[in-house]
Design an enzyme around this catalytic site. Structure first.
Site, PDB file in Angstrom:
ATOM      1  N   ARG A  12       0.889  -1.237   0.036  1.00  0.00           N
ATOM      2  CA  ARG A  12      -0.132  -0.150  -0.010  1.00  0.00           C
ATOM      3  C   ARG A  12       0.771   1.203  -0.028  1.00  0.00           C
ATOM      4  O   ARG A  12       0.644   2.094  -0.766  1.00  0.00           O
ATOM      5  CB  ARG A  12      -0.924   0.050   1.139  1.00  0.00           C
ATOM      6  CG  ARG A  12      -2.104  -1.115   1.106  1.00  0.00           C
ATOM      7  CD  ARG A  12      -2.933  -0.991   2.307  1.00  0.00           C
ATOM      8  NE  ARG A  12      -2.002  -1.222   3.552  1.00  0.00           N
ATOM      9  CZ  ARG A  12      -2.501  -1.050   4.597  1.00  0.00           C
ATOM     10  NH1 ARG A  12      -3.641  -0.444   5.115  1.00  0.00           N
ATOM     11  NH2 ARG A  12      -1.570  -1.276   5.790  1.00  0.00           N
ATOM     12  N   ASN A  40      -6.121  -2.847   2.078  1.00  0.00           N
ATOM     13  CA  ASN A  40      -6.292  -4.285   2.450  1.00  0.00           C
ATOM     14  C   ASN A  40      -7.411  -4.696   2.501  1.00  0.00           C
ATOM     15  O   ASN A  40      -8.525  -4.229   3.065  1.00  0.00           O
ATOM     16  CB  ASN A  40      -5.396  -4.948   3.463  1.00  0.00           C
ATOM     17  CG  ASN A  40      -3.871  -4.623   3.402  1.00  0.00           C
ATOM     18  OD1 ASN A  40      -3.346  -4.440   2.355  1.00  0.00           O
ATOM     19  ND2 ASN A  40      -3.234  -4.319   4.704  1.00  0.00           N
TER      20      ASN A  40
END
Length: 90
Positions: free
Chosen positions: A18, A36
């Site tokens: 990320r 996520n």
């Protein structure tokens, strides 16, 4: 300008995917979000011009240095959301 929903599977959580996706998006001028998912995958909404979007999708296929991407699914999102930046969620 268009929006893509990108789902990335493989070893993509706990490997700075990320954070690295945000860095890439910021460099490429892509707006949207990354998060996520409970199943271990990563979900990205990416908004931008066609060429930078394709470069970002190509990056997603490689991922961060510690990741191991097994699949990338890209879907067009018909409605354009109002994104001001690229943010990390959840």
């Amino acid at each position: 300008m268009s929006t893509k929903k990108i789902t990335i599977t493989g070893k993509v959580q706990g490997v700075f995917f990320r954070k690295t996706a945000k860095q890439q998006a910021d460099m490429m001028g892509i707006l949207g979000s990354v998060q996520n998912l409970p199943d271990g995958s990563v979900l990205i909404y990416a908004y931008g011009d066609a060429e930078p979007l394709q470069r970002f999708i190509d990056w997603c296929k490689q991922g961060s240095p510690g990741s191991s991407v097994t699949a990338v699914t890209v879907t067009d999102v018909p409605e354009a959301a109002e994104y001001r930046w690229f943010e990390i969620r959840g």
